[in-house]
Design a protein around this motif. Structure first.
Motif, mmCIF file in Angstrom:
data_model
loop_
_atom_site.group_PDB
_atom_site.id
_atom_site.type_symbol
_atom_site.label_atom_id
_atom_site.label_comp_id
_atom_site.label_asym_id
_atom_site.label_seq_id
_atom_site.Cartn_x
_atom_site.Cartn_y
_atom_site.Cartn_z
ATOM 1 N N VAL A 82 0.850 -1.193 0.000
ATOM 2 C CA VAL A 82 0.000 0.000 0.000
ATOM 3 C C VAL A 82 0.884 1.241 0.000
ATOM 4 N N TYR A 83 0.551 2.183 -0.877
ATOM 5 C CA TYR A 83 1.318 3.422 -1.012
ATOM 6 C C TYR A 83 0.371 4.610 -0.960
ATOM 7 N N GLY A 84 0.850 5.706 -0.386
ATOM 8 C CA GLY A 84 0.131 6.959 -0.485
ATOM 9 C C GLY A 84 0.352 7.540 -1.874
ATOM 10 N N PHE A 85 -0.558 8.400 -2.323
ATOM 11 C CA PHE A 85 -0.388 9.028 -3.639
ATOM 12 C C PHE A 85 0.971 9.719 -3.747
ATOM 13 N N SER A 86 1.418 10.328 -2.657
ATOM 14 C CA SER A 86 2.688 11.065 -2.701
ATOM 15 C C SER A 86 3.896 10.137 -2.799
ATOM 16 N N ASP A 87 3.703 8.820 -2.559
ATOM 17 C CA ASP A 87 4.804 7.850 -2.678
ATOM 18 C C ASP A 87 5.063 7.451 -4.127
ATOM 19 N N LEU A 88 4.103 7.719 -5.021
ATOM 20 C CA LEU A 88 4.245 7.327 -6.425
ATOM 21 C C LEU A 88 5.081 8.372 -7.161
ATOM 22 N N MET A 89 6.274 7.968 -7.596
ATOM 23 C CA MET A 89 7.211 8.893 -8.233
ATOM 24 C C MET A 89 7.098 8.906 -9.764
ATOM 25 N N ALA A 90 6.734 7.753 -10.337
ATOM 26 C CA ALA A 90 6.621 7.653 -11.795
ATOM 27 C C ALA A 90 5.767 6.454 -12.149
#
Length: 200
Positions: A82-90
């Motif tokens: 599970v990732y927060g939106f801000s964790d997605l870099m590309a």
């Protein structure tokens, strides 16, 4: 072996792939795993029984859950990441191991965009890997790579088609291409929105 027999075998193989992709067994197990994530309510999800992986987005909490195929991870069972939106870099769209298009935070769109006009990921896939090559070759694998700021597992690869060897005709996998377009679009929106927030 005659051409008609070969065509029949390829058609039968594609039929088996599509039947496997809609079978409920693996899909219900993936549903259970996604629904068991604490503080996570999927607003939209994609599950592939054929590729044995899934992705879901909780829009309200700004979270993404990815469940990968345990066999690709060399594990008996995989748990959702599970990732927060801000964790997605590309986010990157990949056809048969080659990058088709990539969107990353802090830079412009990268990839096979002819004359600055983006046809949509599915249009680029069907058209080949460059604007000058308009080929309709068979597709063996289609995936989306998510690049995150997780140091232990920074890249998650979600497969939409995994049919090595024989491949599939682009015209026969239009539903998969549509799903791929939508999911690349959703993830691109997340990367772009966080890029804008970071700049402020």
């Amino acid at each position: 072996m005659s051409i008609s027999v070969i065509i029949s075998l390829i058609g039968l193989g594609l039929l088996v792939v599509f039947i496997l992709s809609v079978m409920p067994g693996n899909s219900s197990r993936m549903d259970e795993q996604l629904n068991a994530i604490p503080d996570f309510t999927p607003a939209v999800s994609y599950k592939s029984s054929m590729c044995k992986n899934a992705i879901a987005i909780d829009i309200e909490r700004e979270k993404i859950a990815v469940l990968l195929n345990p066999m690709k991870l060399r594990q008996l069972e995989a748990r959702p990441s599970v990732y927060g939106f801000s964790d997605l870099m590309a986010v990157e769209l990949v056809r048969d191991g080659a990058s088709v298009v990539k969107t990353q935070r802090g830079s412009q769109l990268v990839g096979a965009v002819a004359g600055g006009l983006l046809l949509g990921p599915a249009g680029l896939i069907v058209g080949g890997l460059s604007g000058s090559k308009r080929q309709q070759s068979k597709i063996e694998r289609l995936s989306i790579k998510l690049y995150t700021n997780d140091l232990m597992m920074p890249i998650q690869e979600l497969f939409f088609l995994d049919f090595p060897g024989a491949g599939a005709d682009p015209q026969q996998i239009q539903p998969i291409l549509r799903d791929l377009d939508q999911w690349y679009g959703r993830l691109r929106v997340i990367v772009e929105s966080k890029k804008g927030a970071q700049a402020r």
